[in-house]
Every structure is written in C-alpha cells, then in structure tokens.
Design an enzyme around this catalytic site. Structure first.
Site, PDB file in Angstrom:
ATOM      1  N   GLU A 122      -4.743  -7.736  -8.699  1.00  0.00           N
ATOM      2  CA  GLU A 122      -3.891  -8.602  -7.883  1.00  0.00           C
ATOM      3  C   GLU A 122      -4.750  -9.605  -7.124  1.00  0.00           C
ATOM      4  OE1 GLU A 122      -0.977  -6.718  -5.313  1.00  0.00           O
ATOM      5  OE2 GLU A 122      -0.728  -5.091  -6.753  1.00  0.00           O
ATOM      6  N   GLU A 133      -2.991   0.709  -4.475  1.00  0.00           N
ATOM      7  CA  GLU A 133      -3.228   0.492  -3.049  1.00  0.00           C
ATOM      8  C   GLU A 133      -2.962   1.739  -2.203  1.00  0.00           C
ATOM      9  OE1 GLU A 133      -1.834  -3.106  -1.374  1.00  0.00           O
ATOM     10  OE2 GLU A 133      -2.866  -4.321  -2.837  1.00  0.00           O
TER      11      GLU A 133
HETATM   12  C1  BGP Z   1       0.096  -5.771  -2.449  1.00  0.00           C
HETATM   13  C2  BGP Z   1       0.985  -4.905  -3.350  1.00  0.00           C
HETATM   14  C3  BGP Z   1       1.940  -5.675  -4.231  1.00  0.00           C
HETATM   15  C4  BGP Z   1       2.538  -6.892  -3.514  1.00  0.00           C
HETATM   16  C5  BGP Z   1       1.461  -7.708  -2.816  1.00  0.00           C
HETATM   17  C6  BGP Z   1       2.040  -8.838  -2.006  1.00  0.00           C
HETATM   18  O1  BGP Z   1      -0.216  -5.044  -1.314  1.00  0.00           O
HETATM   19  O2  BGP Z   1       0.182  -4.103  -4.215  1.00  0.00           O
HETATM   20  O3  BGP Z   1       2.937  -4.769  -4.655  1.00  0.00           O
HETATM   21  O4  BGP Z   1       3.541  -6.483  -2.661  1.00  0.00           O
HETATM   22  O5  BGP Z   1       0.686  -6.909  -1.934  1.00  0.00           O
HETATM   23  O6  BGP Z   1       2.407  -8.326  -0.753  1.00  0.00           O
HETATM   24  P1  BGP Z   1       3.811  -8.697  -0.125  1.00  0.00           P
HETATM   25  O7  BGP Z   1       4.806  -8.324  -1.164  1.00  0.00           O
HETATM   26  O8  BGP Z   1       3.918  -7.911   1.103  1.00  0.00           O
HETATM   27  O9  BGP Z   1       3.767 -10.183   0.105  1.00  0.00           O
END
Ligand code: BGP
Length: 461
Positions: free
Chosen positions: A361, A163
C-alpha cells in the site's frame, strides 16, 4: 517526465484493495457478518456494507485492471465469506467467488497477491472474545488451511495479517475494538502466534509460493536534535515498527518493545511453548504499507496523548508523542507527504531484515470529482505516486531488494473511517456517502499515467 533507469522486467507492478472495503455483498451467498459489518454507521453517511459492489462487478473490474496494465493485484479474502461463523462449516459459494476471481486474474496475466486477514474478523469470533481469546489462533489456522488447500496451487504470494500494528495501536478507529494497553498487547501476542503458526503450516504444506507479514511501516524521525528526542524516535520505531517485524522475521520479540510495554504495566500472556511457536514460523519476504513517515518528541508520563488517526496520532506517556513535521506538505485529509521518507523506510527495513520487499500500500486520498464529460483530473495523486516510485527506485539503487509495488487503491473503495469521499483509486466509482450513485466505473487521469509507468518499466513517471 524524468528519464531514469528501468525497473526489472519481472517487477510486480500492482494495485491494492481489501475485501470489506471493495466487495460489498456483505450478507450475500452465505457470507457471515464481520466486525466491519456490525459497526455503527458514521453520522450522515450511508451504510457502507455495499462498498463499491466489486462482488457483482468482478469481471468488469478485472478487465479494467488488465487495461491498467497490472502485473499483480493485491486483494484480501473475507474470512466470513469462507467460514460464516469464523470456524466450522465452509461456505462453498464464498470459495467459488474467490476461485473465479483468482482464475479471472490469472487468465489476464495478473498475479494474485492475497491477504488472508484485513481488519474483518468474523463477528461470530469477535463475540467469543476475538483476538483476546487464544482459541482464535486455532480458528485462524483452520481458515488459512482451507485457503492454502483450495487456492494454494495458483496463488504464489500470501500475506498473513494486514497492518497488525495499526489494529493493535489504533483498534478503536479501525475496527471498533475497545480496551487499553493490556488488551491491545494481549491481542497482539495472539495474532503473532497465529501468524507464526500459519507461516509454519504453509511451509510444512510445501505449497509452491511464499508467505509474509503486511504491517504499516513508517520510519519515525526525532523532532529535534535533542538526545531525548532521538531516544524517543528509537522507542517509537521499536513500538510502532520493529515490535511487529522482529517476531515475523526473527521469531522473537523486540527487546526494547518488551521493556517499554513492561513499563506501561503490560503482562504478555506467554504460555509454555510460545517462544518455540514464534521461532518456528517466520517470513519468506516482507510486505509493508507506507503512506508517510512520522515525527516524535519525548513526552513525560504526565504528557497529553497525541490525537489524530493512525497516520498522525501515536503517543505513549513517559516515552514519546507524535508531532507534525513542519517540513512536509499534507494531503487534504491531513496525512503528511514524505517521498524521501519512503526511501529511508525501505532502506531501514532492508538493512534490519535483509528479506525481499513488496510494497502493498502507498497512496494519496483526495476528494476526486467526476467532470461533466466523464473525466477525473487527479494530478496531485500522479505527483504523489511518481515521487514515491522515484524514491523506491533510489532505495533499490541503494541496494534494497524490492520485487513489487501495489498502490492503494486499484479502485475507489470505502475508507476505514471516512467513507467513500476519501478516494484513492485509479478507477473512480460513481457512488457517494449520501447513498447516491450507480456504481459506474470511470478511468481517472492517473489510470493512463500508471499504465505508462508500467509499460515503460518505471522509466516514464
Ligand atoms: C491502511 C489500510 C487500508 C486503507 C488505508 C487508507 O491503514 O490497510 O485498508 O484503509 O490505510 O486508510 P483510510 O481508509 O483510513 O484512508
């Protein structure tokens, strides 16, 4: 239960985590601190650096992943566990942890899909300017060379930077980065060069695997049929999405992105040879993270920036700002839910780039609760994932080549900025923001459901 066509038998049904969000042991066995380890602890919450202690539960967790039926496991390696200072002396205990983890996964027929950098820059490099400093490119190459040499015989799928677009557009939220557009797009330039160099190094090293980027891609919709809102959506897609995939795949910047940031007053610190570096290091496949689409409307230069987090808050005065899509439901954490958007996003990426795709993801956070009899009833998550898998299937029927799907997250872990209460896992961890809990693992209802999805090649949703 919907009876539909099966996914290919070699489809990589997996699940995802990242090192700093799952491992803990932040200062154990020689690991150096990362920027995540030196962040301020959110008020009223614990010091999250122990995460869910996967470091000391590794074999137990891999056994659970095996029972979950995983064909793949997307994890990240903590740069500062390998190189405590970010460069220089190798921490052999760190190498051993990942050696053991990779071997444990392979012994259980689980394909490791490894992200080399997931929001956790070594603090020592950050002190020297981090991605502002062009020297970090050299350090990144040195780090990745160690990983390829030590693990490249067994790891077939490598992801460069998790990301990058979210770090560039929302750095302050995700890792505590500071600075305006010039800072953000200078860091972005150096990360693009680092990624390209590492992809070329990987290819020139003739390792037996493949490498690609891992941005968060969400198709941005126009907030109305007004032509200026359609233009705003085109600009938002250029800035949020194609600005990152064009360099990784075509080896050059996206033209509309360059025009937009020039109007924002940004000077990309191009040096002689940078164009060639980008051209010489391009992707074998595209990994991407999808949570939801976005919707934007045109915003004049005096407009107010949207608030919100990386899923709801993008905006650039003079161009566009994100608004809520009234046609979509939301998670309890305010993120929109758009399964059809997953199909359109997959189709759009495949149409633009034509490379094999793997989703690294996709998931829904909830305030999951452990019942007195040790159960976690997470039906909303089952519905979210089932609806998205169905739309992924439809995108594949539309012609997109998708070879894997890794929901976020394999196991409960810490959120980027909302602690442990924001749960995504198939496996519940008995650990809480107030510091209570014994780290015990419990299978949620979605655990058996996902096992059924995998065993039926995606037919049983
Ligand atoms: C994405 C990231 C993950 C994880 C996910 C959920 O942006 O790649 O690492 O964090 O989001 O987001 P959050 O943890 O803010 O709920």
């Amino acid at each position: 239960m919907t009876e539909t066509t099966a996914f290919p038998q070699d489809f990589l049904w997996g699940a995802s985590t990242s090192a700093y969000q799952v491992e803990g042991a932040w200062n154990v066995d020689g690991k150096g601190p990362s920027v995540q380890d030196i962040r301020d602890v959110p008020a009223g919450t614990i010091d999250f650096r122990d995460a869910v202690d996967h470091y000391h539960h590794m074999k137990e967790d891999v056994q659970l992943f095996k029972e979950l039926g995983l064909k793949a496991y997307r994890l990240s390696i903590a740069w500062s566990r390998i190189l405590p200072e970010g460069t220089g002396e190798i921490n052999e205990a760190g190498i051993k942890f990942y050696d053991d983890l990779i071997n444990e996964l392979l012994a259980n027929d689980i394909e490791p899909v490894i992200t080399v950098f997931h929001f956790d820059l070594p603090a020592a490099l950050n002190e020297k300017g981090g991605w502002q400093n062009r020297e970090t490119i050299t350090a990144f190459r040195e780090y990745c060379h160690i990983l390829f040499e030590r693990f490249g015989d067994r790891v077939k799928y490598w992801l460069t930077i998790n990301e990058q677009n979210m770090m560039v557009l929302f750095g302050s939220m995700i890792w505590g980065g500071e600075g305006g557009y010039q800072t953000a797009f200078t860091e972005n330039h150096h990360m693009l060069l680092a990624q390209a160099e590492v992809m070329r190094d990987y290819h020139e090293g003739h390792y037996p695997g493949k490498i690609g980027p891992a941005p968060n891609i969400a198709l941005m919709y126009p907030g109305s049929d007004k032509p200026e809102d359609v233009l705003a959506a085109q600009q938002a897609n250029a800035l949020r999405n194609w600005a990152f995939l064009d360099p990784a795949v075509y080896g050059r910047y996206n033209a509309q992105f360059l025009a937009i940031i020039k109007q924002l007053g940004v000077e990309i610190p191009f040096e002689d040879g940078d164009g060639e570096i980008l051209r010489n290091g391009t992707a074998d496949f595209i990994a991407f993270n999808y949570y939801n689409s976005g919707t934007v409307v045109a915003m004049d230069s005096q407009g107010e920036l949207a608030s919100g987090d990386q899923q709801t808050g993008i905006g650039f005065p003079g161009f566009f700002k994100q608004i809520d899509n009234a046609n979509l439901d939301h998670t309890k954490f305010g993120w929109e839910i758009d399964p059809i958007g997953f199909r359109t996003t997959i189709n759009e990426i495949y149409s633009r780039y034509g490379l094999p795709l793997i989703i690294t993801e996709n998931g829904m956070a909830d305030y999951d609760e452990l019942t007195a009899d040790g159960k976690i009833h997470d039906q909303p998550r089952i519905k979210y994932l089932g609806d998205h898998i169905e739309q992924m299937r439809l995108a594949m029927a539309d012609g997109a080549e998708v070879f894997g799907y890794n929901p976020w997250s394999a196991i409960d872990l810490i959120s980027t900025h909302e602690g442990l209460k924001k749960r995504y896992g198939f496996i519940y961890v008995n650990r809480h923001d107030d510091g209570s809990g014994n780290y015990e693992r419990y299978k949620k209802d979605s655990f058996a459901w996902y096992r059924g999805v995998i065993d039926s090649d995606g037919v049983q949703l």
